[in-house]
Motif scaffolding. Structure first.
Motif, PDB file in Angstrom:
ATOM      1  N   VAL A  26     102.912  38.709  58.824  1.00 27.05           N
ATOM      2  CA  VAL A  26     101.782  39.203  58.022  1.00 27.05           C
ATOM      3  C   VAL A  26     102.296  40.076  56.881  1.00 27.05           C
ATOM      4  CG1 VAL A  26      99.652  40.569  58.064  1.00 27.05           C
ATOM      5  CG2 VAL A  26     100.190  39.046  59.975  1.00 27.05           C
ATOM      6  N   LEU A  27     103.315  40.878  57.177  1.00 30.09           N
ATOM      7  CA  LEU A  27     103.901  41.718  56.123  1.00 30.09           C
ATOM      8  C   LEU A  27     104.398  40.847  54.971  1.00 30.09           C
ATOM      9  CD1 LEU A  27     104.928  44.538  55.224  1.00 30.09           C
ATOM     10  CD2 LEU A  27     107.042  44.050  56.459  1.00 30.09           C
ATOM     11  N   LEU A  34      90.882  39.606  55.866  1.00 32.59           N
ATOM     12  CA  LEU A  34      90.337  38.252  56.077  1.00 32.59           C
ATOM     13  C   LEU A  34      91.453  37.220  55.820  1.00 32.59           C
ATOM     14  CD1 LEU A  34      86.724  38.668  54.571  1.00 32.59           C
ATOM     15  CD2 LEU A  34      87.401  38.735  56.978  1.00 32.59           C
ATOM     16  N   GLY A  35      91.114  36.058  55.244  1.00 33.80           N
ATOM     17  CA  GLY A  35      92.158  35.060  54.961  1.00 33.80           C
ATOM     18  C   GLY A  35      92.490  34.191  56.168  1.00 33.80           C
ATOM     19  N   GLY A  36      93.601  33.459  56.031  1.00 35.54           N
ATOM     20  CA  GLY A  36      93.981  32.442  57.007  1.00 35.54           C
ATOM     21  C   GLY A  36      94.206  32.976  58.413  1.00 35.54           C
ATOM     22  N   GLU A  37      94.812  34.158  58.530  1.00 39.17           N
ATOM     23  CA  GLU A  37      95.063  34.721  59.865  1.00 39.17           C
ATOM     24  C   GLU A  37      93.743  34.938  60.603  1.00 39.17           C
ATOM     25  OE1 GLU A  37      97.924  35.039  61.221  1.00 39.17           O
ATOM     26  OE2 GLU A  37      99.387  35.216  59.598  1.00 39.17           O
ATOM     27  N   LEU A 234      96.180  41.524  59.974  1.00 40.30           N
ATOM     28  CA  LEU A 234      97.164  41.953  60.964  1.00 40.30           C
ATOM     29  C   LEU A 234      96.553  41.996  62.369  1.00 40.30           C
ATOM     30  CD1 LEU A 234     100.047  42.909  61.470  1.00 40.30           C
ATOM     31  CD2 LEU A 234      99.266  45.254  61.047  1.00 40.30           C
ATOM     32  N   GLN A 235      95.373  42.568  62.466  1.00 36.12           N
ATOM     33  CA  GLN A 235      94.738  42.643  63.793  1.00 36.12           C
ATOM     34  C   GLN A 235      94.423  41.249  64.318  1.00 36.12           C
ATOM     35  OE1 GLN A 235      94.950  45.168  65.509  1.00 36.12           O
ATOM     36  NE2 GLN A 235      95.335  46.711  63.937  1.00 36.12           N
ATOM     37  N   ALA A 236      93.924  40.371  63.444  1.00 42.19           N
ATOM     38  CA  ALA A 236      93.614  39.002  63.878  1.00 42.19           C
ATOM     39  C   ALA A 236      94.864  38.294  64.380  1.00 42.19           C
ATOM     40  CB  ALA A 236      92.986  38.219  62.724  1.00 42.19           C
ATOM     41  N   ALA A 237      95.963  38.472  63.651  1.00 38.21           N
ATOM     42  CA  ALA A 237      97.211  37.804  64.032  1.00 38.21           C
ATOM     43  C   ALA A 237      97.743  38.349  65.357  1.00 38.21           C
ATOM     44  CB  ALA A 237      98.245  37.983  62.922  1.00 38.21           C
ATOM     45  N   LEU A 238      97.667  39.671  65.538  1.00 39.57           N
ATOM     46  CA  LEU A 238      98.138  40.271  66.787  1.00 39.57           C
ATOM     47  C   LEU A 238      97.250  39.844  67.957  1.00 39.57           C
ATOM     48  CD1 LEU A 238      98.917  43.845  65.394  1.00 39.57           C
ATOM     49  CD2 LEU A 238     100.599  42.113  66.039  1.00 39.57           C
TER      50      LEU A 238
END
Ligand SMILES: *Cc1c(COP(=O)(O)O)cnc(C)c1O
Length: 392
Positions: A26-27, A34-37, A234-238
């Motif tokens: 993500v970094l 929002l976005g793809g993640e 970041l939260q969505a990815a985690l």
């Protein structure tokens, strides 16, 4: 041996490498809101819940607020909420300018008492927010009947019950809206704040998509006044890293609860369940009133045990056990020490004293250490401390 109420480090240790890789990804992406993640996580949750779509939002509280906004709830409207729940259930109603009306709960399974809900309906009632408290499904059939008879919108507060089912339907997917929280202590916890909202009506789902981003319907055109209720990439990815483990974690919570029950019910003065006379069809009680009452499980749905909450009905005993456990460094907490209609901020509503069961529960309840990674040795320590207190 000290036993924590909750140990997030235990969960994150096994996922640390994957979480670090995700953070790096993500970094690198340079896309943080929002976005793809977020879209990928929303799709994963939709599949897991068996619904067409979900929308990531900034918190469970904001999920409730956006649902109320989408439903057009505002000044002059009344929304029925339980008086025994986390503050956000009622706070969100006030935040949109509507009036929370506090209904009393079942003394055994802690969720809304449908008879009390029916009693609180007025011509101004617009919505009802059942809370699946501690991970236990509220008596939805009776509540939906009241909602249908009175034309009420139902927003399920499933913040504590992600993964619980009513019949075979996941909590949060049966009402007009379902609100979930990813606060770190919930069944699926982010490394920060996050939430999710489900709407049954696709048109509502679309409106929510706009509302969470200032009502922006096409770039810089605002058909609604919304807000910033967006989920971080970041939260969505985690969270997506954690998703595949959710079923297993819930099973572990259920195993921990079953083991607590098996061990505690052997102790003198411990009873379980309820007298079986309540509208929510809790499990029948196995003995007379005891010093320590194990949590009842309703027959209509599953329980995800976000909390394992005892009741100590005799005056002063809850605080006595609490002190005893604190001295032995056994984690415990009172969820919740004040009924919401007794909160200072709601005093102007003039509803203090209107929910005697909830008020009584605030003096009786005590939650024990509960998380998927709680070991049998830790659990034995908790049970031994309680046994020693009962025999002291
Ligand atoms: C945690 C919780 C909320 C709010 O969720 P946040 O993500 O902390 O805003 C709402 N209702 C209940 C019952 C909760 O337990």
């Amino acid at each position: 041996m000290a036993v924590p109420l909750l140990d997030l480090k235990a969960q994150h240790a096994s996922l640390a490498e994957e979480l670090r890789e995700t953070f790096a990804r993500v970094l690198e992406s340079g896309r943080f809101v929002l976005g793809g993640e977020v879209e990928r996580f929303e799709a994963a949750m939709a599949e897991w819940l068996g619904v067409p779509a979900t929308l990531g939002v900034s918190s469970g509280t904001d999920a409730l607020i956006v649902a109320l906004m989408a439903a057009g709830v505002g000044p002059g409207d009344e929304v029925i909420v339980p008086s025994f729940t986390f503050f956000a259930t009622a706070g969100s109603v006030s935040r949109v300018g509507a009036t929370p009306v506090f209904a009393d709960v079942c003394p055994h399974c802690f969720t809304l008492n449908p008879e009390e809900v029916a009693r609180m309906v007025t011509p101004r009632t617009k919505a009802l927010i059942p809370v699946h408290l501690f991970g236990q499904t509220a008596p939805l059939e009776a509540l939906f009947r009241i909602a249908q008879e009175n034309g009420l919108i139902v927003i399920e507060d499933a913040a504590q019950s992600l993964g619980a089912r009513y019949g075979d339907q996941p909590n949060g997917t049966l009402g007009d809206f379902g609100a979930y929280s990813f606060f770190p202590t919930k069944n699926l916890g982010a490394l920060g704040d996050g939430g999710l909202l489900v709407a049954r009506d696709p048109a509502m789902q679309e409106r929510i998509r706009f509302l969470r981003n200032h009502g922006d319907t096409s770039r810089y055109r605002h058909d609604y006044v919304g807000g910033n209720f967006r989920l971080d990439a970041l939260q969505a990815a985690l969270l997506e890293v954690k998703c595949p483990h959710l079923d297993g974690w819930i099973e572990k919570r259920q195993a921990v609860a079953a083991r607590y029950r098996a061990l505690l019910q052997e102790l003198p003065g411990v009873v379980t369940g309820c007298p079986g006379d309540c509208a929510c069809q809790c499990q029948p009680q196995t003995g007379p009133e005891g010093r320590l009452v194990l949590p009842a499980t309703a027959l209509h749905g599953t329980h995800t045990w976000n909390q394992f909450t005892l009741r100590l009905p005799f005056p002063g005993e809850r605080d006595a056990l609490r002190n005893w456990l604190n001295e032995r460094q056994i984690g415990n907490q009172v969820y919740y020490p004040v009924a919401l209609n007794e909160q200072p901020c709601f005093a102007p509503l003039g509803q203090a004293g209107s929910t005697p069961v909830a008020q009584r529960l605030t003096g009786e309840v005590l939650s024990l250490p509960m998380f998927p990674e709680l070991t049998p040795a830790q659990q034995d320590e908790v049970v031994e401390a309680i046994r020693d207190w009962l025999q002291a």
